[in-house]
Write a protein that holds these residues in place. Structure first.
Motif, PDB file in Angstrom:
ATOM      1  N   LEU A 143      -2.026  15.855  -0.483  1.00  0.00           N
ATOM      2  CA  LEU A 143      -2.481  14.613   0.145  1.00  0.00           C
ATOM      3  C   LEU A 143      -1.317  13.630   0.279  1.00  0.00           C
ATOM      4  O   LEU A 143      -1.125  13.026   1.331  1.00  0.00           O
ATOM      5  N   ARG A 144      -0.539  13.480  -0.777  1.00  0.00           N
ATOM      6  CA  ARG A 144       0.616  12.569  -0.727  1.00  0.00           C
ATOM      7  C   ARG A 144       1.606  12.991   0.350  1.00  0.00           C
ATOM      8  O   ARG A 144       2.093  12.162   1.115  1.00  0.00           O
ATOM      9  N   VAL A 145       1.888  14.280   0.420  1.00  0.00           N
ATOM     10  CA  VAL A 145       2.826  14.770   1.435  1.00  0.00           C
ATOM     11  C   VAL A 145       2.261  14.523   2.831  1.00  0.00           C
ATOM     12  O   VAL A 145       2.985  14.076   3.726  1.00  0.00           O
ATOM     13  N   ARG A 146       0.976  14.789   3.021  1.00  0.00           N
ATOM     14  CA  ARG A 146       0.354  14.564   4.324  1.00  0.00           C
ATOM     15  C   ARG A 146       0.438  13.085   4.718  1.00  0.00           C
ATOM     16  O   ARG A 146       0.739  12.756   5.868  1.00  0.00           O
ATOM     17  N   LEU A 147       0.200  12.182   3.768  1.00  0.00           N
ATOM     18  CA  LEU A 147       0.311  10.752   4.058  1.00  0.00           C
ATOM     19  C   LEU A 147       1.745  10.374   4.418  1.00  0.00           C
ATOM     20  O   LEU A 147       1.986   9.563   5.315  1.00  0.00           O
ATOM     21  N   MET A 148       2.714  10.975   3.729  1.00  0.00           N
ATOM     22  CA  MET A 148       4.125  10.684   4.022  1.00  0.00           C
ATOM     23  C   MET A 148       4.515  11.145   5.423  1.00  0.00           C
ATOM     24  O   MET A 148       5.357  10.527   6.072  1.00  0.00           O
ATOM     25  N   VAL A 149       3.893  12.198   5.890  1.00  0.00           N
ATOM     26  CA  VAL A 149       4.202  12.724   7.216  1.00  0.00           C
ATOM     27  C   VAL A 149       3.399  12.016   8.303  1.00  0.00           C
ATOM     28  O   VAL A 149       3.927  11.680   9.362  1.00  0.00           O
ATOM     29  N   LYS A 178       0.832  -1.201   0.000  1.00  0.00           N
ATOM     30  CA  LYS A 178       0.000   0.000   0.000  1.00  0.00           C
ATOM     31  C   LYS A 178       0.868   1.253   0.000  1.00  0.00           C
ATOM     32  O   LYS A 178       0.544   2.243  -0.642  1.00  0.00           O
ATOM     33  N   GLU A 179       1.970   1.200   0.721  1.00  0.00           N
ATOM     34  CA  GLU A 179       2.850   2.356   0.798  1.00  0.00           C
ATOM     35  C   GLU A 179       3.411   2.735  -0.576  1.00  0.00           C
ATOM     36  O   GLU A 179       3.614   3.918  -0.877  1.00  0.00           O
ATOM     37  N   ASP A 180       3.641   1.732  -1.418  1.00  0.00           N
ATOM     38  CA  ASP A 180       4.161   2.002  -2.755  1.00  0.00           C
ATOM     39  C   ASP A 180       3.199   2.838  -3.591  1.00  0.00           C
ATOM     40  O   ASP A 180       3.622   3.599  -4.463  1.00  0.00           O
ATOM     41  N   ILE A 181       1.919   2.730  -3.310  1.00  0.00           N
ATOM     42  CA  ILE A 181       0.933   3.530  -4.047  1.00  0.00           C
ATOM     43  C   ILE A 181       1.160   5.014  -3.770  1.00  0.00           C
ATOM     44  O   ILE A 181       1.069   5.846  -4.668  1.00  0.00           O
ATOM     45  N   VAL A 182       1.505   5.343  -2.547  1.00  0.00           N
ATOM     46  CA  VAL A 182       1.755   6.737  -2.182  1.00  0.00           C
ATOM     47  C   VAL A 182       3.133   7.197  -2.657  1.00  0.00           C
ATOM     48  O   VAL A 182       3.292   8.311  -3.126  1.00  0.00           O
ATOM     49  N   LEU A 183       4.113   6.333  -2.554  1.00  0.00           N
ATOM     50  CA  LEU A 183       5.499   6.748  -2.767  1.00  0.00           C
ATOM     51  C   LEU A 183       5.986   6.660  -4.204  1.00  0.00           C
ATOM     52  O   LEU A 183       6.961   7.310  -4.567  1.00  0.00           O
ATOM     53  N   THR A 184       5.344   5.867  -5.031  1.00  0.00           N
ATOM     54  CA  THR A 184       5.818   5.659  -6.398  1.00  0.00           C
ATOM     55  C   THR A 184       5.142   6.634  -7.347  1.00  0.00           C
ATOM     56  O   THR A 184       3.931   6.788  -7.319  1.00  0.00           O
ATOM     57  N   ASP A 185       5.952   7.291  -8.156  1.00  0.00           N
ATOM     58  CA  ASP A 185       5.369   8.107  -9.217  1.00  0.00           C
ATOM     59  C   ASP A 185       6.334   8.198 -10.390  1.00  0.00           C
ATOM     60  O   ASP A 185       7.491   7.817 -10.298  1.00  0.00           O
ATOM     61  N   GLU A 186       5.849   8.712 -11.476  1.00  0.00           N
ATOM     62  CA  GLU A 186       6.625   8.761 -12.714  1.00  0.00           C
ATOM     63  C   GLU A 186       7.711   9.822 -12.680  1.00  0.00           C
ATOM     64  O   GLU A 186       8.550   9.880 -13.575  1.00  0.00           O
ATOM     65  N   TYR A 187       7.734  10.652 -11.646  1.00  0.00           N
ATOM     66  CA  TYR A 187       8.705  11.734 -11.578  1.00  0.00           C
ATOM     67  C   TYR A 187       9.963  11.371 -10.783  1.00  0.00           C
ATOM     68  O   TYR A 187      10.902  12.165 -10.733  1.00  0.00           O
ATOM     69  N   ASP A 188      10.022  10.190 -10.191  1.00  0.00           N
ATOM     70  CA  ASP A 188      11.223   9.783  -9.456  1.00  0.00           C
ATOM     71  C   ASP A 188      12.469   9.815 -10.339  1.00  0.00           C
ATOM     72  O   ASP A 188      13.498  10.372  -9.922  1.00  0.00           O
ATOM     73  N   PRO A 189      12.437   9.252 -11.550  1.00  0.00           N
ATOM     74  CA  PRO A 189      13.633   9.325 -12.409  1.00  0.00           C
ATOM     75  C   PRO A 189      14.001  10.771 -12.765  1.00  0.00           C
ATOM     76  O   PRO A 189      15.189  11.100 -12.892  1.00  0.00           O
ATOM     77  N   LEU A 190      13.012  11.634 -12.898  1.00  0.00           N
ATOM     78  CA  LEU A 190      13.285  13.040 -13.192  1.00  0.00           C
ATOM     79  C   LEU A 190      14.060  13.679 -12.044  1.00  0.00           C
ATOM     80  O   LEU A 190      15.035  14.406 -12.266  1.00  0.00           O
ATOM     81  N   VAL A 191      13.653  13.413 -10.816  1.00  0.00           N
ATOM     82  CA  VAL A 191      14.350  13.973  -9.660  1.00  0.00           C
ATOM     83  C   VAL A 191      15.797  13.485  -9.650  1.00  0.00           C
ATOM     84  O   VAL A 191      16.732  14.264  -9.404  1.00  0.00           O
ATOM     85  N   GLU A 192      16.007  12.213  -9.938  1.00  0.00           N
ATOM     86  CA  GLU A 192      17.370  11.675  -9.996  1.00  0.00           C
ATOM     87  C   GLU A 192      18.198  12.407 -11.043  1.00  0.00           C
ATOM     88  O   GLU A 192      19.347  12.785 -10.787  1.00  0.00           O
ATOM     89  N   ASP A 193      17.635  12.606 -12.229  1.00  0.00           N
ATOM     90  CA  ASP A 193      18.348  13.319 -13.295  1.00  0.00           C
ATOM     91  C   ASP A 193      18.660  14.760 -12.894  1.00  0.00           C
ATOM     92  O   ASP A 193      19.763  15.263 -13.135  1.00  0.00           O
ATOM     93  N   LEU A 194      17.699  15.423 -12.284  1.00  0.00           N
ATOM     94  CA  LEU A 194      17.915  16.801 -11.853  1.00  0.00           C
ATOM     95  C   LEU A 194      19.016  16.886 -10.800  1.00  0.00           C
ATOM     96  O   LEU A 194      19.837  17.816 -10.816  1.00  0.00           O
ATOM     97  N   LEU A 195      19.058  15.925  -9.903  1.00  0.00           N
ATOM     98  CA  LEU A 195      20.117  15.918  -8.887  1.00  0.00           C
ATOM     99  C   LEU A 195      21.494  15.730  -9.521  1.00  0.00           C
ATOM    100  O   LEU A 195      22.468  16.349  -9.096  1.00  0.00           O
ATOM    101  N   ARG A 196      21.563  14.896 -10.535  1.00  0.00           N
ATOM    102  CA  ARG A 196      22.853  14.673 -11.212  1.00  0.00           C
ATOM    103  C   ARG A 196      23.357  15.931 -11.926  1.00  0.00           C
ATOM    104  O   ARG A 196      24.548  16.072 -12.155  1.00  0.00           O
ATOM    105  N   VAL A 241       4.251   4.658   5.883  1.00  0.00           N
ATOM    106  CA  VAL A 241       4.702   5.383   4.686  1.00  0.00           C
ATOM    107  C   VAL A 241       5.950   6.183   5.028  1.00  0.00           C
ATOM    108  O   VAL A 241       6.933   6.173   4.279  1.00  0.00           O
ATOM    109  N   ARG A 242       5.948   6.858   6.144  1.00  0.00           N
ATOM    110  CA  ARG A 242       7.088   7.667   6.558  1.00  0.00           C
ATOM    111  C   ARG A 242       8.349   6.823   6.693  1.00  0.00           C
ATOM    112  O   ARG A 242       9.436   7.235   6.278  1.00  0.00           O
ATOM    113  N   SER A 243       8.235   5.632   7.222  1.00  0.00           N
ATOM    114  CA  SER A 243       9.423   4.787   7.431  1.00  0.00           C
ATOM    115  C   SER A 243      10.024   4.285   6.110  1.00  0.00           C
ATOM    116  O   SER A 243      11.217   3.994   6.049  1.00  0.00           O
ATOM    117  N   ARG A 244       9.213   4.225   5.067  1.00  0.00           N
ATOM    118  CA  ARG A 244       9.734   3.776   3.763  1.00  0.00           C
ATOM    119  C   ARG A 244      10.458   4.903   3.098  1.00  0.00           C
ATOM    120  O   ARG A 244      11.304   4.786   2.302  1.00  0.00           O
TER     121      ARG A 244
END
Length: 91
Positions: free
Chosen positions: A77-83, A22-40, A88-91
């Motif tokens: 909503l996603r941020v609130r669930l993460m907090v 269930k936690e993956d539903i909140v934490l997974t999105d299509e923008y994760d690879p974008l964030v990685e690229d931006l950090l690089r 979810v927070r522990s993942r």
């Protein structure tokens, strides 16, 4: 997971195929690879906290601009669930 599957009008096994927990539903999105690229792209000598802040702001702006179905309310909503949700927070 069954409630999520019902709302998405798919079977629970389909939900589990894409999201093992269930936690993956909140934490997974299509923008994760974008964030990685931006950090690089950030300078190697930039403090990590500044790099992360910049990449998250840039990715958030792009997400909101690129996807009309992904609005500010969804993001909050996603941020609130993460907090608020310990699992979810522990993942």
């Amino acid at each position: 997971m069954e409630q999520i599957a019902d709302r998405a009008e798919v079977s629970p096994s389909t939900v589990f195929r894409y999201f093992p927990t269930k936690e993956d539903i909140v934490l997974t999105d299509e923008y994760d690879p974008l964030v990685e690229d931006l950090l690089r792209e950030r300078p190697a000598d930039e403090p990590v906290s500044e790099s992360i802040r910049w990449a998250l702001r840039k990715a958030t702006a792009l997400a909101l601009a690129d996807n009309p179905h992904f609005g500010r309310d969804d993001m909050m909503l996603r941020v609130r669930l993460m907090v608020d949700v310990p699992a979810v927070r522990s993942r």
